[in-house]
Design a protein around this motif. Structure first.
Motif, PDB file in Angstrom:
ATOM      1  N   GLN A 175       0.837  -1.203   0.000  1.00 44.51           N
ATOM      2  CA  GLN A 175       0.000   0.000   0.000  1.00 44.51           C
ATOM      3  C   GLN A 175       0.874   1.256   0.000  1.00 44.51           C
ATOM      4  O   GLN A 175       1.796   1.390   0.793  1.00 44.51           O
ATOM      5  CB  GLN A 175      -0.890  -0.018   1.241  1.00 44.51           C
ATOM      6  CG  GLN A 175      -1.988   1.012   1.277  1.00 44.51           C
ATOM      7  CD  GLN A 175      -2.877   0.800   2.490  1.00 44.51           C
ATOM      8  OE1 GLN A 175      -2.391   0.710   3.620  1.00 44.51           O
ATOM      9  NE2 GLN A 175      -4.180   0.723   2.266  1.00 44.51           N
ATOM     10  N   GLY A 176       0.567   2.184  -0.918  1.00 40.44           N
ATOM     11  CA  GLY A 176       1.288   3.454  -0.977  1.00 40.44           C
ATOM     12  C   GLY A 176       2.499   3.456  -1.880  1.00 40.44           C
ATOM     13  O   GLY A 176       3.041   4.524  -2.185  1.00 40.44           O
ATOM     14  N   GLU A 177       2.943   2.276  -2.340  1.00 39.62           N
ATOM     15  CA  GLU A 177       4.095   2.229  -3.248  1.00 39.62           C
ATOM     16  C   GLU A 177       3.731   2.807  -4.616  1.00 39.62           C
ATOM     17  O   GLU A 177       2.571   2.819  -5.026  1.00 39.62           O
ATOM     18  CB  GLU A 177       4.577   0.781  -3.428  1.00 39.62           C
ATOM     19  CG  GLU A 177       5.317   0.216  -2.232  1.00 39.62           C
ATOM     20  CD  GLU A 177       5.818  -1.198  -2.498  1.00 39.62           C
ATOM     21  OE1 GLU A 177       5.351  -1.819  -3.488  1.00 39.62           O
ATOM     22  OE2 GLU A 177       6.657  -1.681  -1.729  1.00 39.62           O
ATOM     23  N   ASP A 178       4.746   3.249  -5.336  1.00 39.31           N
ATOM     24  CA  ASP A 178       4.572   3.814  -6.675  1.00 39.31           C
ATOM     25  C   ASP A 178       4.039   2.735  -7.620  1.00 39.31           C
ATOM     26  O   ASP A 178       4.660   1.691  -7.805  1.00 39.31           O
ATOM     27  CB  ASP A 178       5.928   4.334  -7.152  1.00 39.31           C
ATOM     28  CG  ASP A 178       5.819   5.215  -8.388  1.00 39.31           C
ATOM     29  OD1 ASP A 178       4.786   5.146  -9.068  1.00 39.31           O
ATOM     30  OD2 ASP A 178       6.773   5.953  -8.677  1.00 39.31           O
ATOM     31  N   ALA A 179       2.866   3.006  -8.231  1.00 40.99           N
ATOM     32  CA  ALA A 179       2.247   2.042  -9.140  1.00 40.99           C
ATOM     33  C   ALA A 179       2.259   2.523 -10.580  1.00 40.99           C
ATOM     34  O   ALA A 179       1.876   1.784 -11.488  1.00 40.99           O
ATOM     35  CB  ALA A 179       0.807   1.765  -8.706  1.00 40.99           C
ATOM     36  N   GLY A 180       2.657   3.787 -10.820  1.00 39.43           N
ATOM     37  CA  GLY A 180       2.658   4.296 -12.184  1.00 39.43           C
ATOM     38  C   GLY A 180       2.517   5.799 -12.236  1.00 39.43           C
ATOM     39  O   GLY A 180       2.675   6.499 -11.230  1.00 39.43           O
ATOM     40  N   PHE A 181       2.172   6.291 -13.424  1.00 38.95           N
ATOM     41  CA  PHE A 181       2.108   7.733 -13.652  1.00 38.95           C
ATOM     42  C   PHE A 181       1.217   7.977 -14.867  1.00 38.95           C
ATOM     43  O   PHE A 181       1.207   7.187 -15.810  1.00 38.95           O
ATOM     44  CB  PHE A 181       3.517   8.285 -13.916  1.00 38.95           C
ATOM     45  CG  PHE A 181       3.653   9.765 -13.732  1.00 38.95           C
ATOM     46  CD1 PHE A 181       4.041  10.291 -12.516  1.00 38.95           C
ATOM     47  CD2 PHE A 181       3.410  10.635 -14.782  1.00 38.95           C
ATOM     48  CE1 PHE A 181       4.189  11.667 -12.342  1.00 38.95           C
ATOM     49  CE2 PHE A 181       3.543  12.003 -14.618  1.00 38.95           C
ATOM     50  CZ  PHE A 181       3.937  12.512 -13.395  1.00 38.95           C
ATOM     51  N   ILE A 182       0.426   9.066 -14.840  1.00 40.59           N
ATOM     52  CA  ILE A 182      -0.364   9.454 -16.004  1.00 40.59           C
ATOM     53  C   ILE A 182       0.026  10.885 -16.371  1.00 40.59           C
ATOM     54  O   ILE A 182      -0.037  11.772 -15.525  1.00 40.59           O
ATOM     55  CB  ILE A 182      -1.876   9.389 -15.741  1.00 40.59           C
ATOM     56  CG1 ILE A 182      -2.256   8.092 -15.016  1.00 40.59           C
ATOM     57  CG2 ILE A 182      -2.650   9.469 -17.050  1.00 40.59           C
ATOM     58  CD1 ILE A 182      -3.729   7.995 -14.669  1.00 40.59           C
ATOM     59  N   LYS A 183       0.395  11.100 -17.618  1.00 39.06           N
ATOM     60  CA  LYS A 183       0.923  12.406 -18.004  1.00 39.06           C
ATOM     61  C   LYS A 183      -0.167  13.348 -18.510  1.00 39.06           C
ATOM     62  O   LYS A 183      -0.852  13.028 -19.487  1.00 39.06           O
ATOM     63  CB  LYS A 183       2.016  12.233 -19.066  1.00 39.06           C
ATOM     64  CG  LYS A 183       3.233  11.479 -18.520  1.00 39.06           C
ATOM     65  CD  LYS A 183       4.331  11.359 -19.541  1.00 39.06           C
ATOM     66  CE  LYS A 183       5.538  10.636 -18.937  1.00 39.06           C
ATOM     67  NZ  LYS A 183       6.633  10.486 -19.895  1.00 39.06           N
TER      68      LYS A 183
END
Length: 224
Positions: A175-183
């Motif tokens: 929980q809370g770890e980096d799962a991705g990114f949307i630009k």
């Protein structure tokens, strides 16, 4: 601290802005035009830096809570038919992210990734009712200890042109770890069991890895 997905864009922007400022200083003689160009270039750099910021979040992990996967505003809370994976009724909570929000996606719970799929699609505005099924998106399903299987979906908006998803099937995540990114402008949908308690309200601003979206009602734990 800046997200790794923005490193190339930040370096390129810094180079272009520096070049623009220097060229304007030496080759544009009209003061107001020179200052306007230099200030505009610096504003662009500041906007890029703030967009790719990645504030450190260290949530206290809690199996009884689903945390917000992103920063933004709650725009949907309703019971719907989820048609991609569950094919049954679920509680949907959707969070809209404006260009000024942090765009890091974080795992809303600890668990095991059961399903992770990318879908090409359209670029409707993120608040459009069909954006969740028609837009470019990624769907991730997690098996959690208290909620059973939950689904979150990264949805591209009118400005977004790239979704980054780190979830891999079979992987155990926290929980809370980096799962991705949307630009550049987007939304994230959560599809949760009907027997959980939603703890947010419409138009509420939420913070990724901090704000509780839903709480578990006492139930039998699920096993892998």
């Amino acid at each position: 601290m800046f997200h790794k997905e923005g490193q190339k864009i930040i370096l390129l922007t810094f180079f272009l802005v520096t070049t623009t400022v220097l060229l304007a200083q030496f080759y544009i003689e009209i003061p107001w035009l020179r200052w306007a160009l230099q200030i505009t270039a610096l504003v662009v750099l500041i906007l890029i830096l703030q967009f790719f910021r990645n504030p450190k979040r260290n949530p206290i992990k809690n199996f009884d809570e689903i945390l917000a996967p992103v920063d933004g505003k709650v725009v949907v809370i309703e019971e719907v038919e989820e048609t991609e994976y569950f094919h049954d009724r679920r509680k949907q909570v959707s969070i809209f992210m404006s260009p000024v929000n942090v765009h890091v996606t974080r795992y809303p719970a600890s668990g095991k990734i059961k399903y992770s799929k990318y879908h090409p699609g359209k670029y409707l505005v993120a608040w459009h009712p069909k954006s969740s099924t028609d837009n470019e998106r990624t769907t991730v399903v997690m098996r959690t200890p208290k909620f059973g299987d939950i689904l979150y979906r990264q949805v591209a908006g009118a400005m977004a042109r790239r979704i980054v998803n780190y979830a891999e099937e079979g992987e155990n995540v926290q929980q809370g770890e980096d799962a991705g990114f949307i630009k550049f402008g987007s939304r994230v949908d959560l599809f949760l069991p009907l027997d959980c308690a939603i703890t947010v309200r419409l138009n509420q601003k939420v913070i990724g890895a901090k704000t509780c979206i839903a709480a578990a009602i006492e139930r039998k734990d699920h096993e892998d």
